[in-house]
Design an enzyme around this catalytic site. Structure first.
Site, PDB file in Angstrom:
ATOM      1  N   GLU A 214      -3.949 -21.430  -3.985  1.00 21.49           N
ATOM      2  CA  GLU A 214      -5.145 -21.263  -3.149  1.00 21.49           C
ATOM      3  C   GLU A 214      -5.089 -22.266  -2.006  1.00 21.49           C
ATOM      4  O   GLU A 214      -4.984 -23.456  -2.235  1.00 21.49           O
ATOM      5  CB  GLU A 214      -6.418 -21.545  -3.960  1.00 21.49           C
ATOM      6  CG  GLU A 214      -6.527 -20.825  -5.291  1.00 21.49           C
ATOM      7  CD  GLU A 214      -7.143 -19.460  -5.160  1.00 21.49           C
ATOM      8  OE1 GLU A 214      -7.447 -19.068  -4.010  1.00 21.49           O
ATOM      9  OE2 GLU A 214      -7.271 -18.770  -6.183  1.00 21.49           O
ATOM     10  N   ARG A 220     -15.011 -24.335  -6.282  1.00 28.22           N
ATOM     11  CA  ARG A 220     -14.773 -23.477  -7.452  1.00 28.22           C
ATOM     12  C   ARG A 220     -13.322 -23.037  -7.628  1.00 28.22           C
ATOM     13  O   ARG A 220     -13.013 -22.280  -8.531  1.00 28.22           O
ATOM     14  CB  ARG A 220     -15.694 -22.255  -7.397  1.00 28.22           C
ATOM     15  CG  ARG A 220     -15.431 -21.348  -6.222  1.00 28.22           C
ATOM     16  CD  ARG A 220     -16.413 -20.177  -6.216  1.00 28.22           C
ATOM     17  NE  ARG A 220     -15.963 -19.124  -5.337  1.00 28.22           N
ATOM     18  CZ  ARG A 220     -16.041 -19.163  -4.015  1.00 28.22           C
ATOM     19  NH1 ARG A 220     -16.533 -20.212  -3.407  1.00 28.22           N
ATOM     20  NH2 ARG A 220     -15.605 -18.144  -3.288  1.00 28.22           N
ATOM     21  N   HIS A 221     -12.437 -23.504  -6.745  1.00 25.11           N
ATOM     22  CA  HIS A 221     -11.026 -23.117  -6.857  1.00 25.11           C
ATOM     23  C   HIS A 221     -10.141 -24.283  -7.268  1.00 25.11           C
ATOM     24  O   HIS A 221     -10.250 -25.376  -6.726  1.00 25.11           O
ATOM     25  CB  HIS A 221     -10.514 -22.569  -5.520  1.00 25.11           C
ATOM     26  CG  HIS A 221     -10.998 -21.193  -5.228  1.00 25.11           C
ATOM     27  ND1 HIS A 221     -12.046 -20.950  -4.377  1.00 25.11           N
ATOM     28  CD2 HIS A 221     -10.599 -19.996  -5.706  1.00 25.11           C
ATOM     29  CE1 HIS A 221     -12.267 -19.644  -4.329  1.00 25.11           C
ATOM     30  NE2 HIS A 221     -11.405 -19.038  -5.132  1.00 25.11           N
ATOM     31  N   GLU A 353     -18.159 -16.213 -10.050  1.00 22.81           N
ATOM     32  CA  GLU A 353     -17.412 -15.291 -10.913  1.00 22.81           C
ATOM     33  C   GLU A 353     -16.756 -16.079 -12.034  1.00 22.81           C
ATOM     34  O   GLU A 353     -16.013 -17.010 -11.796  1.00 22.81           O
ATOM     35  CB  GLU A 353     -16.335 -14.586 -10.075  1.00 22.81           C
ATOM     36  CG  GLU A 353     -15.478 -13.645 -10.887  1.00 22.81           C
ATOM     37  CD  GLU A 353     -14.143 -13.364 -10.206  1.00 22.81           C
ATOM     38  OE1 GLU A 353     -14.144 -12.952  -9.026  1.00 22.81           O
ATOM     39  OE2 GLU A 353     -13.100 -13.564 -10.866  1.00 22.81           O
ATOM     40  N   SER A 356     -12.963 -11.630 -14.785  1.00 23.11           N
ATOM     41  CA  SER A 356     -12.866 -10.236 -14.374  1.00 23.11           C
ATOM     42  C   SER A 356     -11.966  -9.504 -15.341  1.00 23.11           C
ATOM     43  O   SER A 356     -11.100 -10.104 -15.995  1.00 23.11           O
ATOM     44  CB  SER A 356     -12.412 -10.108 -12.922  1.00 23.11           C
ATOM     45  OG  SER A 356     -11.197 -10.744 -12.744  1.00 23.11           O
ATOM     46  N   ARG A 404     -14.509 -22.615 -15.016  1.00 27.29           N
ATOM     47  CA  ARG A 404     -15.714 -22.030 -14.401  1.00 27.29           C
ATOM     48  C   ARG A 404     -16.811 -21.816 -15.434  1.00 27.29           C
ATOM     49  O   ARG A 404     -17.990 -21.991 -15.145  1.00 27.29           O
ATOM     50  CB  ARG A 404     -15.354 -20.717 -13.727  1.00 27.29           C
ATOM     51  CG  ARG A 404     -14.486 -20.947 -12.514  1.00 27.29           C
ATOM     52  CD  ARG A 404     -14.807 -19.954 -11.457  1.00 27.29           C
ATOM     53  NE  ARG A 404     -13.895 -20.091 -10.332  1.00 27.29           N
ATOM     54  CZ  ARG A 404     -13.574 -19.087  -9.534  1.00 27.29           C
ATOM     55  NH1 ARG A 404     -14.068 -17.881  -9.760  1.00 27.29           N
ATOM     56  NH2 ARG A 404     -12.771 -19.289  -8.515  1.00 27.29           N
TER      57      ARG A 404
HETATM   58  P1  AMO Z   1      -8.853 -13.088 -11.892  1.00 24.56           P
HETATM   59  O1  AMO Z   1      -7.869 -13.298 -10.791  1.00 24.56           O
HETATM   60  O2  AMO Z   1     -10.220 -12.656 -11.484  1.00 24.56           O
HETATM   61  O3  AMO Z   1      -8.340 -11.958 -12.885  1.00 24.56           O
HETATM   62  O4  AMO Z   1      -8.934 -14.398 -12.759  1.00 24.56           O
HETATM   63  C1  AMO Z   1      -9.707 -14.423 -13.943  1.00 24.56           C
HETATM   64  C2  AMO Z   1     -10.622 -15.632 -13.959  1.00 24.56           C
HETATM   65  O5  AMO Z   1      -9.857 -16.836 -13.888  1.00 24.56           O
HETATM   66  C3  AMO Z   1     -10.551 -17.815 -13.168  1.00 24.56           C
HETATM   67  N1  AMO Z   1      -9.783 -18.222 -11.993  1.00 24.56           N
HETATM   68  C4  AMO Z   1      -9.852 -19.431 -11.415  1.00 24.56           C
HETATM   69  N2  AMO Z   1     -10.544 -20.536 -11.737  1.00 24.56           N
HETATM   70  C5  AMO Z   1     -10.408 -21.617 -10.953  1.00 24.56           C
HETATM   71  N3  AMO Z   1      -9.601 -21.671  -9.885  1.00 24.56           N
HETATM   72  C6  AMO Z   1      -8.879 -20.573  -9.523  1.00 24.56           C
HETATM   73  N4  AMO Z   1      -8.079 -20.624  -8.459  1.00 24.56           N
HETATM   74  C7  AMO Z   1      -8.990 -19.392 -10.303  1.00 24.56           C
HETATM   75  N5  AMO Z   1      -8.441 -18.163 -10.244  1.00 24.56           N
HETATM   76  C8  AMO Z   1      -8.939 -17.474 -11.275  1.00 24.56           C
HETATM   77  C9  AMO Z   1     -11.864 -17.194 -12.726  1.00 24.56           C
HETATM   78  C10 AMO Z   1     -11.555 -15.724 -12.752  1.00 24.56           C
HETATM   79  O6  AMO Z   1     -12.708 -14.947 -12.948  1.00 24.56           O
HETATM   80  N6  AMO Z   1      -5.486 -10.551 -14.622  1.00 24.56           N
HETATM   81  C11 AMO Z   1      -6.893 -10.660 -14.301  1.00 24.56           C
HETATM   82  C12 AMO Z   1      -7.749 -10.704 -15.554  1.00 24.56           C
HETATM   83  C13 AMO Z   1      -7.740  -9.393 -16.315  1.00 24.56           C
HETATM   84  O7  AMO Z   1      -8.023  -8.354 -15.708  1.00 24.56           O
HETATM   85  O8  AMO Z   1      -7.496  -9.436 -17.529  1.00 24.56           O
HETATM   86  C14 AMO Z   1      -7.115 -11.922 -13.470  1.00 24.56           C
HETATM   87  O9  AMO Z   1      -6.293 -12.804 -13.407  1.00 24.56           O
HETATM   88  O10 AMO Z   1     -12.865 -17.554 -13.657  1.00 24.56           O
END
Ligand code: AMO
Length: 430
Positions: A214, A220-221, A353, A356, A404
């Protein structure tokens, strides 16, 4: 004979105890010295009236530096004015390791510090009871996750973190060199957990790191996060949403019940969410945002601002379901009668979020078409696609960001607070 500070009760008056810990604070009133000893369970007052302790112990207490590691043997005394209603009159104090001065960071929180400074000296910052509390709660959250999913019949798996393909879009991958080949740090266990459905496990979960390059520096990232992932056969998106909401509910219940002390350190009273969580569709969310002045063209992801407006109206934990197929990854299953919409969902907490997920495409030809429609090359998904040709059951799953979840549950302002040693755009050390 060693006891923790939290175990010392006024009823133990007269008892001899041994404590290990750090010198949290020293108050020197001349003929009377107070040392606060801190261990992982709390703080206790060591009281040294000149008349009642040995000369040598008294002298040592006067020159000891804060944050030094000590062992104290002493007698418990009831003292209403002391924290916890007890104090220790020491018979001996041993300095196990003297701390340097000045300290890089105040553990007592009397001097507020910026998050960056705190993270630079994280070992010291972690000594703060408030910060300790977050990680004691985090431990409980992960314990509950493992227990809950195991009880539901899931088995814990570990999939590779050094991988050859992207799963969530190619832009935010970390490339690494793997001997003579190019490789990446995995963004998600997505492909592997699906392949395990072809292997016949039916229900798997993984708690493991995900890596995302990112570029954005937001609250939040993270570039390295812990994702709680499940995959389940012979079910659809509704089936896995049901598991997700019951899991999150159980996490709240367990934390409220088993982490009361740590919630008190954080000065938080946890409200248990009610089941089932509210479900609104993408279209409904879009309408709410539009009504409040934020128009999102159909098919696009909901902007942070749009989510803030939706969060304002719905609030708490809720699902946004039925996202446009074009806004979700290639593996999301479209509705049979409305292929422009997918059987997908996000779990939200206010505007954040948390998770997902979706029912997945389990049909080979459809999956190849979907990969192509996203501008990706089926050739780079060889091992994944093969698993769909010889008996892949219908399946669904989700990924839930551990940090999160903890951030939103505890009302932390920055997701970095929920990680011991966060990795972000500018931080690789410590
Ligand atoms: P997604 O990309 O939405 O879905 O990631 C799922 C959850 O992981 C967390 N997350 C993060 N938390 C902090 N920093 C980040 N950079 C970050 N990226 C993701 C979030 C997010 O909702 N393969 C799909 C899941 C699936 O469909 O089973 C996936 O990776 O809380």
């Amino acid at each position: 004979m060693r006891v923790y500070t939290a175990d010392i009760k006024p009823e133990m008056e007269g008892q001899k105890v041994k404590l290990y810990g750090w010198v949290h604070e020293i108050r020197d009133l001349g003929g009377l010295v107070f040392l606060l000893l801190r261990d992982r369970e709390g703080i206790v007052q060591i009281t040294l009236p000149r008349k009642f302790v040995s000369k040598q112990v008294f002298k040592l207490a006067k020159k000891i530096r804060r944050e030094s590691v000590i062992a104290v043997v002493g007698e418990v005394r009831r003292e209403e004015k002391a924290p916890g209603g007890v104090e220790i009159i020491p018979e001996s104090i041993e300095v196990l390791n003297e701390a340097d001065a000045p300290l890089p960071l105040e553990v007592t929180e009397k001097v507020p510090a910026e998050l960056d400074t705190r993270l630079d000296h994280r070992f010291m910052d972690l000594r703060r009871p408030r910060v300790q509390a977050i990680f004691r709660i985090r431990h409980q959250v992960l314990q509950t996750v493992r227990e809950f999913l195991s009880n539901e019949g899931f088995i814990e798996v570990h999939t590779p973190k050094i991988v050859s393909t992207a799963t969530e879009g190619g832009t935010d991958l970390f490339p690494i060199s793997y001997f003579e080949k190019e490789a990446f740090l995995n963004q998600s266990p997505q492909l592997y957990k699906q392949v395990l459905m072809a292997a016949g496990f039916e229900k798997v979960f993984e708690v493991g790191p995900i890596f995302r390059a990112e570029e954005h520096n937001t609250t939040r990232h993270l570039n390295e996060a812990i994702s709680i992932d499940i995959e389940m056969s012979f079910t659809d998106h509704n089936g896995v949403m049901d598991i997700l909401e019951r899991l999150v509910h159980k996490v709240y219940v367990d934390v409220a019940e088993k982490c009361e002390r740590y919630l008190n350190w954080l000065e938080i009273s946890l409200e248990i969410p009610e089941l089932p969580f509210q479900r609104i569709t993408y279209d409904e969310a879009r309408e709410i945002a539009a009504r409040k002045g934020e128009e999102i063209p159909w098919g696009e992801d909901l902007s942070t601002n749009a989510l803030k407006l939706v969060g304002e109206e719905i609030g708490g934990l809720y699902f946004i379901t039925d996202w446009p197929t074009e806004s979700k990854p290639f593996y999301a299953m479209p509705y049979e009668d409305r292929p422009e919409i997918s059987k997908s969902f996000d779990l939200m907490h206010d505007w954040l979020e948390l998770s997902s997920g979706a029912q997945r495409i389990h049909l080979y030809d459809m999956l190849v078409e979907s990969i192509k429609s996203k501008g990706l090359e089926p050739e780079s998904f060889g091992f994944y696609l093969e698993a769909f040709r010889y008996g892949m059951p219908p399946h669904a799953g989700w990924g839930l960001g551990a940090e999160r979840l903890i951030m939103s549950m505890l009302g932390l302002k920055n997701v970095r607070e929920a990680v011991l040693f966060p990795r972000d755009r500018h931080r690789l050390v410590p």
